[in-house]
Design an enzyme around this catalytic site. Structure first.
Site, PDB file in Angstrom:
ATOM      1  N   LYS A 265       0.874  -1.189   0.000  1.00 45.73           N
ATOM      2  CA  LYS A 265       0.000   0.000   0.000  1.00 45.73           C
ATOM      3  C   LYS A 265       0.900   1.225   0.000  1.00 45.73           C
ATOM      4  O   LYS A 265       1.711   1.414   0.898  1.00 45.73           O
ATOM      5  CB  LYS A 265      -0.894  -0.001   1.245  1.00 45.73           C
ATOM      6  CG  LYS A 265      -1.631   1.326   1.486  1.00 45.73           C
ATOM      7  CD  LYS A 265      -2.572   1.268   2.689  1.00 45.73           C
ATOM      8  CE  LYS A 265      -3.146   2.650   3.026  1.00 45.73           C
ATOM      9  NZ  LYS A 265      -4.041   2.639   4.192  1.00 45.73           N
ATOM     10  N   ASP A 270      -2.618  10.260   3.439  1.00 45.31           N
ATOM     11  CA  ASP A 270      -4.003   9.850   3.624  1.00 45.31           C
ATOM     12  C   ASP A 270      -4.745  10.915   4.425  1.00 45.31           C
ATOM     13  O   ASP A 270      -4.729  10.909   5.659  1.00 45.31           O
ATOM     14  CB  ASP A 270      -4.040   8.491   4.351  1.00 45.31           C
ATOM     15  CG  ASP A 270      -5.463   7.969   4.511  1.00 45.31           C
ATOM     16  OD1 ASP A 270      -6.383   8.557   3.903  1.00 45.31           O
ATOM     17  OD2 ASP A 270      -5.646   6.968   5.227  1.00 45.31           O
ATOM     18  N   LYS A 277      -9.965  13.072   7.808  1.00 42.53           N
ATOM     19  CA  LYS A 277      -9.483  12.683   9.144  1.00 42.53           C
ATOM     20  C   LYS A 277      -9.385  13.919  10.040  1.00 42.53           C
ATOM     21  O   LYS A 277      -8.965  14.974   9.575  1.00 42.53           O
ATOM     22  CB  LYS A 277      -8.082  12.066   9.032  1.00 42.53           C
ATOM     23  CG  LYS A 277      -8.062  10.633   8.559  1.00 42.53           C
ATOM     24  CD  LYS A 277      -6.660  10.071   8.629  1.00 42.53           C
ATOM     25  CE  LYS A 277      -6.591   8.696   8.007  1.00 42.53           C
ATOM     26  NZ  LYS A 277      -7.234   7.656   8.827  1.00 42.53           N
ATOM     27  N   ASP A 288       1.723   6.571   5.381  1.00 45.81           N
ATOM     28  CA  ASP A 288       0.747   5.590   4.907  1.00 45.81           C
ATOM     29  C   ASP A 288       1.231   4.826   3.657  1.00 45.81           C
ATOM     30  O   ASP A 288       0.484   4.060   3.067  1.00 45.81           O
ATOM     31  CB  ASP A 288      -0.593   6.295   4.646  1.00 45.81           C
ATOM     32  CG  ASP A 288      -1.785   5.374   4.914  1.00 45.81           C
ATOM     33  OD1 ASP A 288      -1.624   4.391   5.659  1.00 45.81           O
ATOM     34  OD2 ASP A 288      -2.857   5.640   4.344  1.00 45.81           O
ATOM     35  N   ASP A 347     -12.080   7.078   3.542  1.00 43.57           N
ATOM     36  CA  ASP A 347     -10.869   6.847   4.340  1.00 43.57           C
ATOM     37  C   ASP A 347     -10.455   5.374   4.329  1.00 43.57           C
ATOM     38  O   ASP A 347      -9.364   5.036   4.773  1.00 43.57           O
ATOM     39  CB  ASP A 347     -11.116   7.334   5.772  1.00 43.57           C
ATOM     40  CG  ASP A 347      -9.826   7.547   6.547  1.00 43.57           C
ATOM     41  OD1 ASP A 347      -8.746   7.514   5.921  1.00 43.57           O
ATOM     42  OD2 ASP A 347      -9.902   7.737   7.773  1.00 43.57           O
ATOM     43  N   GLU A 349      -9.324   3.620   2.017  1.00 43.94           N
ATOM     44  CA  GLU A 349      -8.791   3.680   0.653  1.00 43.94           C
ATOM     45  C   GLU A 349      -7.707   2.648   0.365  1.00 43.94           C
ATOM     46  O   GLU A 349      -7.505   2.253  -0.776  1.00 43.94           O
ATOM     47  CB  GLU A 349      -8.236   5.094   0.376  1.00 43.94           C
ATOM     48  CG  GLU A 349      -6.811   5.368   0.869  1.00 43.94           C
ATOM     49  CD  GLU A 349      -6.618   5.236   2.374  1.00 43.94           C
ATOM     50  OE1 GLU A 349      -7.609   5.382   3.113  1.00 43.94           O
ATOM     51  OE2 GLU A 349      -5.484   4.968   2.811  1.00 43.94           O
ATOM     52  N   ARG A 351      -7.494  -0.531   1.015  1.00 40.22           N
ATOM     53  CA  ARG A 351      -8.014  -1.780   0.459  1.00 40.22           C
ATOM     54  C   ARG A 351      -8.409  -1.605  -1.014  1.00 40.22           C
ATOM     55  O   ARG A 351      -8.397  -2.560  -1.779  1.00 40.22           O
ATOM     56  CB  ARG A 351      -9.191  -2.266   1.321  1.00 40.22           C
ATOM     57  CG  ARG A 351     -10.377  -1.366   1.321  1.00 40.22           C
ATOM     58  CD  ARG A 351     -11.316  -1.627   2.488  1.00 40.22           C
ATOM     59  NE  ARG A 351     -10.795  -1.116   3.758  1.00 40.22           N
ATOM     60  CZ  ARG A 351     -11.413  -1.253   4.921  1.00 40.22           C
ATOM     61  NH1 ARG A 351     -12.571  -1.898   4.998  1.00 40.22           N
ATOM     62  NH2 ARG A 351     -10.880  -0.761   6.027  1.00 40.22           N
TER      63      ARG A 351
HETATM   64  N1  BES Z   1      -4.216   4.656   6.864  1.00 33.94           N
HETATM   65  C1  BES Z   1      -5.338   4.352   7.650  1.00 33.94           C
HETATM   66  C2  BES Z   1      -5.034   3.338   8.751  1.00 33.94           C
HETATM   67  C3  BES Z   1      -4.076   3.766   9.832  1.00 33.94           C
HETATM   68  C4  BES Z   1      -4.542   4.222  11.043  1.00 33.94           C
HETATM   69  C5  BES Z   1      -2.713   3.639   9.646  1.00 33.94           C
HETATM   70  C6  BES Z   1      -3.645   4.570  12.045  1.00 33.94           C
HETATM   71  C7  BES Z   1      -1.829   4.000  10.633  1.00 33.94           C
HETATM   72  C8  BES Z   1      -2.294   4.461  11.838  1.00 33.94           C
HETATM   73  C9  BES Z   1      -6.462   3.776   6.784  1.00 33.94           C
HETATM   74  O1  BES Z   1      -6.490   4.190   5.472  1.00 33.94           O
HETATM   75  C10 BES Z   1      -7.744   4.176   7.408  1.00 33.94           C
HETATM   76  O2  BES Z   1      -7.995   5.338   7.477  1.00 33.94           O
HETATM   77  N2  BES Z   1      -8.536   3.202   7.839  1.00 33.94           N
HETATM   78  C11 BES Z   1      -9.779   3.461   8.475  1.00 33.94           C
HETATM   79  C12 BES Z   1     -10.794   2.474   7.941  1.00 33.94           C
HETATM   80  C13 BES Z   1     -12.219   2.790   8.322  1.00 33.94           C
HETATM   81  C14 BES Z   1     -12.694   4.047   7.644  1.00 33.94           C
HETATM   82  C15 BES Z   1     -13.096   1.621   7.932  1.00 33.94           C
HETATM   83  C16 BES Z   1      -9.593   3.299   9.968  1.00 33.94           C
HETATM   84  O3  BES Z   1      -8.838   2.416  10.385  1.00 33.94           O
HETATM   85  O4  BES Z   1     -10.177   4.061  10.727  1.00 33.94           O
HETATM   86 ZN    ZN Z   2      -4.633   4.814   4.671  1.00 34.57          ZN
HETATM   87 ZN    ZN Z   3      -7.599   6.025   5.199  1.00 32.75          ZN
END
Ligand code: BES
Ligand code: ZN
Ligand code: ZN
Length: 497
Positions: A265, A270, A277, A288, A347, A349, A351
């Site tokens: 990834k 992000d 966020k 990220d 968010d 993204e 996946r």
């Molecule tokens: N990049 C984030 C995940 C992340 C969180 C990485 C904290 C490092 C530290 C990812 O893209 C994300 O935002 N995931 C969301 C998914 C949700 C919207 C289903 C999350 O984990 O909140």
């Molecule tokens: Zn991310």
């Molecule tokens: Zn994200």
């Protein structure tokens, strides 16, 4: 620098001619450092030479594990760093026997060796020294705050040791450390610089350095459009710099029918997209792309170690920006595989970019084994903390190999499940799939379940969610940690498929 076990205090005091009273200072606990400054001769005093001796504990002989040796090595390195000492000789302990009765615990029981060989000790020391000498200091202008690199560190072993074997161990450690440093540099670079285009340049630099061994392909937005890689495009559509899919091919075993795909990834920033966020969650999102950094750096090490395996690396690169052209929540997008996906949350993204990248490598490169690495979910950090990656799979034997490699590399990958219920949460109403589950619970597993929809049945697959360990927040190690590089190299170099 001398490493000693708790039982050996009296012997250390005697053999090093230390004042008897020092036996009270030498605690022997793993990582406990005691300094001794011998009385200087007049000429030393005049020259300003002040040789110091440091005694570093490695714990009770009967309880010693490799992790204690590593802890001691890290303590030794930070002592040198804090005193700005750039030259040292380290007296390396011999093989250490570990009585089998002391081997216990649900996790470490798996791979903890019965004997800590001198090679393991040397590897641990070399890794600690090399990782301790890393600092992301390119933006530091004050000399005092810049990294002071080591000039020379000698590892001294007993005369009967197999020096050429140990030198090989050190060379291998240096390749791993160099790759880990590359991974950390890629992760630490800020997102206004480290765009998908910048990543392409970095991949190109690697491919050009090893042009006889690596072939590079880069799909730009127009290519992605032509192929229908709309998930990757949708994530990058709000950004100024276009998304990309980069592939690097390495054929270290042309006769073998096996091929490994490593997919990373690579979200260069992000923001969360339209599902922006908030403050407190957005700051670290320049890291990220740690998954892409990990697989690219791993490939560098594989080339340098001449690994006898066929490997393809795919970097799924996009900036998840917020702008008037950013994809809207509720958009229904057709993936490269053909499945349609409703974007329930912009968010989620990672996946999406991975789904198209996974489809591409399976369609065009036909891997037998596939590992994807991603800072995928905050939920995984909630589950495991920052100490371990979540490990998901469709093949338990394969996952056990990755886990064992992680244990040997001192990087923990902890198995988590994908239940049928997790997969059911992703069923769409107006589309085939949604990119989010029902609620916050089990978020690491629903994300993994989403990826599994894009894995072909006959491909052995592991997914590493490194959202926690990709960033270090320690006193000594700070920023992108390089997590995963050592684990993957360990797996690629020491395991037969
Ligand atoms: N990049 C984030 C995940 C992340 C969180 C990485 C904290 C490092 C530290 C990812 O893209 C994300 O935002 N995931 C969301 C998914 C949700 C919207 C289903 C999350 O984990 O909140
Ligand atoms: Zn991310
Ligand atoms: Zn994200």
């Amino acid at each position: 620098m001398v490493f000693y076990a708790e039982e050996d205090v009296a012997e250390v005091v005697r053999s090093h001619g230390l004042p008897k009273v020092m036996s009270e200072d030498l605690k022997g606990k793993p990582g406990h450092v005691t300094a001794y400054v011998p009385r200087l001769s007049e000429s030393q005093e005049a020259e300003g030479v002040a040789p110091r001796e440091f005694f570093v504990g490695i714990g009770k002989r009967s309880e010693i594990r490799l992790k204690h040796v590593r802890k001691a090595a890290c303590a030794a390195v930070s002592t040198l760093k804090s005193k700005k000492l750039t030259k040292a000789t380290i007296i390396v302990p011999n093989d250490i026997d570990v009585p089998s009765t002391t081997i216990a615990g649900p996790h470490m029981s798996v791979n903890e060796p019965r004997r800590i060989s001198q090679s393991d000790v040397v590897h641990g020391l070399a890794c600690a020294i090399l990782s301790g000498s890393y600092k992301f200091d390119k933006y530091i202008t004050k000399d005092d705050d810049k990294n002071v690199p080591f000039e020379s560190i000698y590892l001294q072993v007993q005369p009967e040791a197999d020096v050429s074997e140990l030198q090989k161990v050190v060379s291998r450690s240096m390749v791993i450390a160099k790759a880990t440093a590359l991974c950390r540099n890629l992760g630490n670079e800020r997102a206004d610089v480290a765009t998908p285009e910048w990543y392409e340049k970095k991949a190109f630099e690697l491919a050009s350095t090893y042009s006889t061994k690596l072939a590079m392909e880069c799909l730009h937005a127009a290519d992605l459009k032509g192929l229908g890689m709309n998930l990757l495009l949708s994530v990058g559509q709000g950004a100024v710099v276009e998304p990309r899919l980069i592939l690097l091919h390495y054929n270290g075993a042309p006769e073998s029918s096996e091929k490994i795909a490593l997919v990373g990834k690579g979200i260069t920033f992000d923001t969360g997209g339209i599902n922006l966020k908030p403050t407190g969650f957005i700051e670290d999102m320049y890291i990220d792309n740690a998954g892409a950094a990990t697989v690219l750096a791993t490939l560098q090490a594989c080339v340098e170690l001449d690994v006898k395996k066929n490997i393809v690396v795919a970097l799924c690169l996009a900036e998840n920006a917020i702008s008037n052209t950013a994809v809207l929540p509720s958009a229904i997008v057709k993936s490269y595989k053909g499945l349609t996906v409703e974007i329930g949350n912009t968010d989620a993204e990672g996946r999406l970019v991975l789904a198209d990248g996974l489809t591409y490598v399976q369609k065009h490169c036909h891997p037998t084994h596939l590992v994807d690495v991603a800072t995928l979910t905050g939920a995984c950090v909630v589950a495991l903390g920052e100490y371990a990656a979540g490990l998901f799979t469709n093949d338990d034997a394969f996952s056990a190999q990755i886990r064992a490699a992680g244990d040997n590399a001192n990087e923990i990958a902890w198995p988590l499940p994908i239940l049928d219920e997790h997969a059911e949460e992703l069923k769409g109403i107006d589309s085939d799939l949604k990119n989010i589950g029902k609620g916050r619970y089990g978020g690491a597993s629903t994300a993994a379940a989403f990826l599994r929809e894009f894995i072909e049945k006959d491909v052995k697959w592991c997914h590493l969610d490194i959202a926690g360990p990709a960033k270090a927040r320690g006193e000594k190690v700070q920023g992108a940690s390089g997590f995963g590089v050592h684990m993957l190299i360990e797996w690629l170099t020491k395991t037969s498929l």
